[in-house]
Motif scaffolding. Structure first.
Motif, PDB file in Angstrom:
ATOM      1  N   PHE A   6       0.864  -1.180   0.000  1.00  0.00           N
ATOM      2  CA  PHE A   6       0.000   0.000   0.000  1.00  0.00           C
ATOM      3  C   PHE A   6       0.899   1.228   0.000  1.00  0.00           C
ATOM      4  O   PHE A   6       1.849   1.316   0.775  1.00  0.00           O
ATOM      5  CB  PHE A   6      -0.890   0.012   1.246  1.00  0.00           C
ATOM      6  N   LYS A   7       0.587   2.200  -0.865  1.00  0.00           N
ATOM      7  CA  LYS A   7       1.393   3.410  -0.967  1.00  0.00           C
ATOM      8  C   LYS A   7       0.477   4.621  -1.028  1.00  0.00           C
ATOM      9  O   LYS A   7      -0.539   4.609  -1.726  1.00  0.00           O
ATOM     10  CB  LYS A   7       2.281   3.350  -2.214  1.00  0.00           C
ATOM     11  N   ALA A   8       0.823   5.689  -0.284  1.00  0.00           N
ATOM     12  CA  ALA A   8       0.009   6.901  -0.274  1.00  0.00           C
ATOM     13  C   ALA A   8       0.888   8.100   0.077  1.00  0.00           C
ATOM     14  O   ALA A   8       1.947   7.962   0.692  1.00  0.00           O
ATOM     15  CB  ALA A   8      -1.134   6.778   0.728  1.00  0.00           C
ATOM     16  N   GLU A   9       0.418   9.274  -0.317  1.00  0.00           N
ATOM     17  CA  GLU A   9       1.127  10.496   0.035  1.00  0.00           C
ATOM     18  C   GLU A   9       1.116  10.676   1.549  1.00  0.00           C
ATOM     19  O   GLU A   9       0.106  10.421   2.214  1.00  0.00           O
ATOM     20  CB  GLU A   9       0.456  11.695  -0.635  1.00  0.00           C
ATOM     21  N   ALA A  10       2.236  11.117   2.102  1.00  0.00           N
ATOM     22  CA  ALA A  10       2.359  11.291   3.553  1.00  0.00           C
ATOM     23  C   ALA A  10       2.557  12.765   3.878  1.00  0.00           C
ATOM     24  O   ALA A  10       3.540  13.368   3.445  1.00  0.00           O
ATOM     25  CB  ALA A  10       3.539  10.473   4.087  1.00  0.00           C
ATOM     26  N   ARG A  11       1.633  13.321   4.651  1.00  0.00           N
ATOM     27  CA  ARG A  11       1.747  14.723   5.059  1.00  0.00           C
ATOM     28  C   ARG A  11       2.170  14.793   6.521  1.00  0.00           C
ATOM     29  O   ARG A  11       1.524  15.420   7.352  1.00  0.00           O
ATOM     30  CB  ARG A  11       0.403  15.428   4.841  1.00  0.00           C
ATOM     31  N   PHE A  12       3.259  14.100   6.821  1.00  0.00           N
ATOM     32  CA  PHE A  12       3.755  14.088   8.192  1.00  0.00           C
ATOM     33  C   PHE A  12       5.233  13.709   8.189  1.00  0.00           C
ATOM     34  O   PHE A  12       5.778  13.255   7.185  1.00  0.00           O
ATOM     35  CB  PHE A  12       2.953  13.113   9.061  1.00  0.00           C
ATOM     36  N   SER A  13       5.855  13.882   9.340  1.00  0.00           N
ATOM     37  CA  SER A  13       7.295  13.653   9.486  1.00  0.00           C
ATOM     38  C   SER A  13       7.584  12.240   9.999  1.00  0.00           C
ATOM     39  O   SER A  13       6.689  11.520  10.434  1.00  0.00           O
ATOM     40  CB  SER A  13       7.872  14.671  10.480  1.00  0.00           C
ATOM     41  N   TRP A  14       8.855  11.891   9.960  1.00  0.00           N
ATOM     42  CA  TRP A  14       9.289  10.623  10.525  1.00  0.00           C
ATOM     43  C   TRP A  14       9.012  10.581  12.028  1.00  0.00           C
ATOM     44  O   TRP A  14       8.659   9.547  12.586  1.00  0.00           O
ATOM     45  CB  TRP A  14      10.773  10.405  10.241  1.00  0.00           C
ATOM     46  N   GLU A  15       9.150  11.725  12.678  1.00  0.00           N
ATOM     47  CA  GLU A  15       8.868  11.775  14.116  1.00  0.00           C
ATOM     48  C   GLU A  15       7.437  11.336  14.402  1.00  0.00           C
ATOM     49  O   GLU A  15       7.170  10.582  15.340  1.00  0.00           O
ATOM     50  CB  GLU A  15       9.087  13.192  14.649  1.00  0.00           C
ATOM     51  N   ALA A  16       6.497  11.827  13.586  1.00  0.00           N
ATOM     52  CA  ALA A  16       5.096  11.449  13.776  1.00  0.00           C
ATOM     53  C   ALA A  16       4.897   9.959  13.515  1.00  0.00           C
ATOM     54  O   ALA A  16       4.219   9.259  14.278  1.00  0.00           O
ATOM     55  CB  ALA A  16       4.203  12.274  12.856  1.00  0.00           C
ATOM     56  N   LEU A  17       5.482   9.455  12.427  1.00  0.00           N
ATOM     57  CA  LEU A  17       5.343   8.038  12.100  1.00  0.00           C
ATOM     58  C   LEU A  17       5.933   7.148  13.195  1.00  0.00           C
ATOM     59  O   LEU A  17       5.326   6.143  13.595  1.00  0.00           O
ATOM     60  CB  LEU A  17       6.031   7.743  10.762  1.00  0.00           C
ATOM     61  N   LYS A  18       7.087   7.536  13.702  1.00  0.00           N
ATOM     62  CA  LYS A  18       7.727   6.731  14.747  1.00  0.00           C
ATOM     63  C   LYS A  18       6.904   6.753  16.037  1.00  0.00           C
ATOM     64  O   LYS A  18       6.777   5.731  16.723  1.00  0.00           O
ATOM     65  CB  LYS A  18       9.135   7.242  15.021  1.00  0.00           C
ATOM     66  N   ARG A  19       6.330   7.906  16.339  1.00  0.00           N
ATOM     67  CA  ARG A  19       5.502   8.017  17.552  1.00  0.00           C
ATOM     68  C   ARG A  19       4.302   7.089  17.472  1.00  0.00           C
ATOM     69  O   ARG A  19       3.926   6.432  18.447  1.00  0.00           O
ATOM     70  CB  ARG A  19       5.042   9.471  17.695  1.00  0.00           C
ATOM     71  N   ILE A  20       3.679   7.011  16.300  1.00  0.00           N
ATOM     72  CA  ILE A  20       2.491   6.180  16.138  1.00  0.00           C
ATOM     73  C   ILE A  20       2.861   4.695  16.108  1.00  0.00           C
ATOM     74  O   ILE A  20       2.224   3.874  16.772  1.00  0.00           O
ATOM     75  CB  ILE A  20       1.722   6.578  14.858  1.00  0.00           C
ATOM     76  N   THR A  21       3.876   4.345  15.355  1.00  0.00           N
ATOM     77  CA  THR A  21       4.245   2.926  15.252  1.00  0.00           C
ATOM     78  C   THR A  21       4.872   2.392  16.539  1.00  0.00           C
ATOM     79  O   THR A  21       4.953   1.179  16.721  1.00  0.00           O
ATOM     80  CB  THR A  21       5.211   2.694  14.080  1.00  0.00           C
ATOM     81  N   SER A  22       5.290   3.294  17.430  1.00  0.00           N
ATOM     82  CA  SER A  22       5.878   2.836  18.699  1.00  0.00           C
ATOM     83  C   SER A  22       4.820   2.305  19.661  1.00  0.00           C
ATOM     84  O   SER A  22       5.168   1.767  20.718  1.00  0.00           O
ATOM     85  CB  SER A  22       6.651   3.977  19.374  1.00  0.00           C
ATOM     86  N   ARG A  23       3.535   2.461  19.298  1.00  0.00           N
ATOM     87  CA  ARG A  23       2.449   1.887  20.109  1.00  0.00           C
ATOM     88  C   ARG A  23       1.709   0.847  19.268  1.00  0.00           C
ATOM     89  O   ARG A  23       0.566   1.049  18.866  1.00  0.00           O
ATOM     90  CB  ARG A  23       1.488   2.988  20.561  1.00  0.00           C
ATOM     91  N   PRO A  24       2.350  -0.285  18.986  1.00  0.00           N
ATOM     92  CA  PRO A  24       1.706  -1.290  18.132  1.00  0.00           C
ATOM     93  C   PRO A  24       0.435  -1.867  18.731  1.00  0.00           C
ATOM     94  O   PRO A  24      -0.445  -2.319  18.006  1.00  0.00           O
ATOM     95  CB  PRO A  24       2.784  -2.362  17.970  1.00  0.00           C
ATOM     96  N   ASP A  25       0.311  -1.847  20.058  1.00  0.00           N
ATOM     97  CA  ASP A  25      -0.911  -2.368  20.677  1.00  0.00           C
ATOM     98  C   ASP A  25      -2.123  -1.526  20.278  1.00  0.00           C
ATOM     99  O   ASP A  25      -3.176  -2.068  19.908  1.00  0.00           O
ATOM    100  CB  ASP A  25      -0.756  -2.417  22.204  1.00  0.00           C
ATOM    101  N   ILE A  26      -1.968  -0.203  20.312  1.00  0.00           N
ATOM    102  CA  ILE A  26      -3.059   0.686  19.912  1.00  0.00           C
ATOM    103  C   ILE A  26      -3.276   0.612  18.412  1.00  0.00           C
ATOM    104  O   ILE A  26      -4.416   0.550  17.930  1.00  0.00           O
ATOM    105  CB  ILE A  26      -2.759   2.135  20.328  1.00  0.00           C
TER     106      ILE A  26
END
Length: 233
Positions: A6-26
């Motif tokens: 899956f590929k899509a345009e990203a309107r956010f930074s690596w910091e945001a992506l890392k923050r979200i993926t760091s909570r895999p339970d949620i």
């Protein structure tokens, strides 16, 4: 090993992506199909008679080169499911689901898994990027400045993600009036806005991650608000 992408345009930074993926339970618990992560045990299920899919096993994650990798192993059959979530150099989110499993129609199922993870990461990361510059925590309250109508969607996603629960109300007060956002079971029920004795109600009733900013464009919301979160069952 088969894969789905899956590929899509990203309107956010690596910091945001890392923050979200760091909570895999949620993140896994917010997928558009049933999923859970309890400690180190993961479960993912795609309902369906023909394209149904069930996977359970151990979970671990790693980071490298602006990529989050979730590695899931099913001990009984030695099966392997890997989801990589990457922020590309041209501001693209690329989510790949790869597997070595004894499954029919595996590629179709992997495409659905990649899209499910990708769209969920996309929504939460965009909301994090949008909300963080505008809010600050004051004890149990959230103080938001320069608020626009579309920001309410991102604020609700932020609360959903970092609060870890999918049923809640967000109630905000400011010079512009009073706002009430209702989320139940991960669905945005609606938003109420009271100003100068008049009440505007926007009924939405669909998954929070699927709501667009345009659906709130008519609300006359702006400025600074102080929000309280009331958690449901």
């Amino acid at each position: 090993m088969e894969s789905g992408i899956f590929k899509a345009e990203a309107r956010f930074s690596w910091e945001a992506l890392k923050r979200i993926t760091s909570r895999p339970d949620i993140l896994i618990g917010s997928l558009p199909f049933p999923g859970s992560l309890d400690g180190k045990t993961v479960s993912i299920r795609i309902p369906g008679r023909v394209f149904g899919f069930e996977f359970s096993g151990s979970f671990e994650m790693t980071y490298a080169d602006k990529t989050a990798t979730y590695i899931m192993k099913s001990p009984p059959l030695g099966g392997l499911l890997i989801v990589t979530i990457q922020l590309g150099g041209e501001k693209f989110l690329v989510c790949r689901a790869s597997a070595d499993l004894n499954e029919r129609f595996l590629r179709k199922k992997l495409l659905k898994i990649a899209e499910g993870f990708g769209r969920t990461v996309l929504a939460f990361s965009e909301s994090y990027e949008r909300v963080i510059p505008k809010i600050r925590q004051e004890h149990s309250k959230i103080v938001a400045s320069d608020l626009k109508p579309g920001d309410l969607i991102h604020l609700a996603r932020y609360v959903r993600f970092f609060g870890g629960k999918d049923t809640f109300e967000i109630i905000g007060t400011g010079k512009g009036g009073e706002i009430k956002i209702k989320v139940k079971g991960g669905d945005l029920e609606g938003i109420e806005f009271r100003e100068d004795g008049t009440l505007a109600i926007v009924e939405i009733k669909k998954p929070l991650l699927d709501v667009s900013e345009d659906e709130l464009s008519d609300l006359g919301i702006g400025g600074r608000y102080v929000f309280n979160v009331l958690w449901g069952g």
